[in-house]
Enzyme design. Sequence first.
Site, PDB file in Angstrom:
ATOM      1  N   GLY A   1       0.831  -1.196   0.000  1.00 59.72           N
ATOM      2  CA  GLY A   1       0.000   0.000   0.000  1.00 59.72           C
ATOM      3  C   GLY A   1       0.864   1.243   0.000  1.00 59.72           C
ATOM      4  O   GLY A   1       2.020   1.210   0.433  1.00 59.72           O
TER       5      GLY A   1
ATOM      6  N   GLN B   1       2.982   9.978   1.201  1.00 60.18           N
ATOM      7  CA  GLN B   1       4.270   9.258   1.220  1.00 60.18           C
ATOM      8  C   GLN B   1       5.126   9.554  -0.002  1.00 60.18           C
ATOM      9  O   GLN B   1       6.314   9.243  -0.015  1.00 60.18           O
ATOM     10  CB  GLN B   1       4.041   7.742   1.291  1.00 60.18           C
ATOM     11  CG  GLN B   1       3.486   7.271   2.617  1.00 60.18           C
ATOM     12  CD  GLN B   1       3.334   5.766   2.616  1.00 60.18           C
ATOM     13  OE1 GLN B   1       2.348   5.229   2.146  1.00 60.18           O
ATOM     14  NE2 GLN B   1       4.331   5.069   3.136  1.00 60.18           N
TER      15      GLN B   1
ATOM     16  N   CYS C   1       5.972  -0.230   7.208  1.00 64.92           N
ATOM     17  CA  CYS C   1       5.586   0.924   6.402  1.00 64.92           C
ATOM     18  C   CYS C   1       6.762   1.329   5.519  1.00 64.92           C
ATOM     19  O   CYS C   1       7.899   1.365   5.993  1.00 64.92           O
ATOM     20  CB  CYS C   1       5.198   2.081   7.320  1.00 64.92           C
ATOM     21  SG  CYS C   1       4.734   3.579   6.457  1.00 64.92           S
ATOM     22  N   LEU C   2       6.491   1.642   4.262  1.00 61.43           N
ATOM     23  CA  LEU C   2       7.570   2.035   3.346  1.00 61.43           C
ATOM     24  C   LEU C   2       8.262   3.318   3.802  1.00 61.43           C
ATOM     25  O   LEU C   2       9.400   3.573   3.434  1.00 61.43           O
ATOM     26  CB  LEU C   2       7.026   2.218   1.924  1.00 61.43           C
ATOM     27  CG  LEU C   2       6.515   0.943   1.231  1.00 61.43           C
ATOM     28  CD1 LEU C   2       5.916   1.275  -0.127  1.00 61.43           C
ATOM     29  CD2 LEU C   2       7.637  -0.078   1.086  1.00 61.43           C
TER      30      LEU C   2
ATOM     31  N   HIS D   1      -4.329   1.334   7.608  1.00 60.99           N
ATOM     32  CA  HIS D   1      -2.967   1.879   7.639  1.00 60.99           C
ATOM     33  C   HIS D   1      -2.842   3.065   6.667  1.00 60.99           C
ATOM     34  O   HIS D   1      -2.313   4.123   7.027  1.00 60.99           O
ATOM     35  CB  HIS D   1      -1.983   0.761   7.276  1.00 60.99           C
ATOM     36  CG  HIS D   1      -0.551   1.180   7.223  1.00 60.99           C
ATOM     37  ND1 HIS D   1       0.400   0.735   8.112  1.00 60.99           N
ATOM     38  CD2 HIS D   1       0.106   2.024   6.372  1.00 60.99           C
ATOM     39  CE1 HIS D   1       1.567   1.286   7.813  1.00 60.99           C
ATOM     40  NE2 HIS D   1       1.418   2.069   6.754  1.00 60.99           N
ATOM     41  N   GLU D   2      -3.362   2.884   5.440  1.00 59.09           N
ATOM     42  CA  GLU D   2      -3.240   3.948   4.430  1.00 59.09           C
ATOM     43  C   GLU D   2      -4.120   5.146   4.787  1.00 59.09           C
ATOM     44  O   GLU D   2      -3.743   6.297   4.583  1.00 59.09           O
ATOM     45  CB  GLU D   2      -3.590   3.421   3.034  1.00 59.09           C
ATOM     46  CG  GLU D   2      -2.708   2.286   2.521  1.00 59.09           C
ATOM     47  CD  GLU D   2      -1.215   2.517   2.714  1.00 59.09           C
ATOM     48  OE1 GLU D   2      -0.767   3.673   2.638  1.00 59.09           O
ATOM     49  OE2 GLU D   2      -0.489   1.532   2.961  1.00 59.09           O
TER      50      GLU D   2
ATOM     51  N   HIS E   1      -2.406   7.372   7.073  1.00 58.40           N
ATOM     52  CA  HIS E   1      -1.436   8.250   6.404  1.00 58.40           C
ATOM     53  C   HIS E   1      -2.108   9.551   5.948  1.00 58.40           C
ATOM     54  O   HIS E   1      -1.491  10.618   5.981  1.00 58.40           O
ATOM     55  CB  HIS E   1      -0.839   7.564   5.174  1.00 58.40           C
ATOM     56  CG  HIS E   1       0.346   6.692   5.473  1.00 58.40           C
ATOM     57  ND1 HIS E   1       1.499   7.162   6.069  1.00 58.40           N
ATOM     58  CD2 HIS E   1       0.572   5.374   5.243  1.00 58.40           C
ATOM     59  CE1 HIS E   1       2.371   6.169   6.188  1.00 58.40           C
ATOM     60  NE2 HIS E   1       1.834   5.071   5.701  1.00 58.40           N
TER      61      HIS E   1
END
Length: 174
Positions: free
Chosen positions: A47, A52, A97-98, A139-140, A143
Amino acid sequence: MALLRIRKYPEDILRRQALPVENVRDAELQRLIDDMIETMHDAPGIGLAAPQVGVSRRICVIDVSGSEQPESAGPVHVLINPEILDASEQIVAEEGCLSIPGYHCDVKRYGRVIARYTDRDGNHQEIVATDLLCRAIQHELDHLNGVLFVDRIGSFRKELFKRRYKKSLSQAEA
Ligand code: NI
């Protein structure tokens, strides 16, 4: 298409409340979505949210098929202006997480959510999600509100994370 630079903790844009998208059919926005999908697959991640990649807009892309090959990638969900309408069950599972490379931790999330969003064609959609997709949506969506998974692990573990992360950053610079 192009790969975008993934912003890393503690960059400020990750803490901002992203703005709603008004015109979904905008060509620049469509290009951004394509680039986000490519960047997510390349990372690889399941995701990616627009903040991000430095764009403070309410867009995220999700592909829980976990494939690095675009040709065998699963259905990519493109969620614009997503909202959670209903949530139930609490499940603890490991998350990463990226934007916080190299760190994973157990996070408690809802096990089932109903979400509403606009797709990239401008259609209103509703989805009932469970399992990994359900976790990825939460999660997204976090963000888009400037929230990171390390905000959800309790203050003690967060302090440990901060110390460890700072150390790993200084080692990377050295
Ligand atoms: Ni993330």
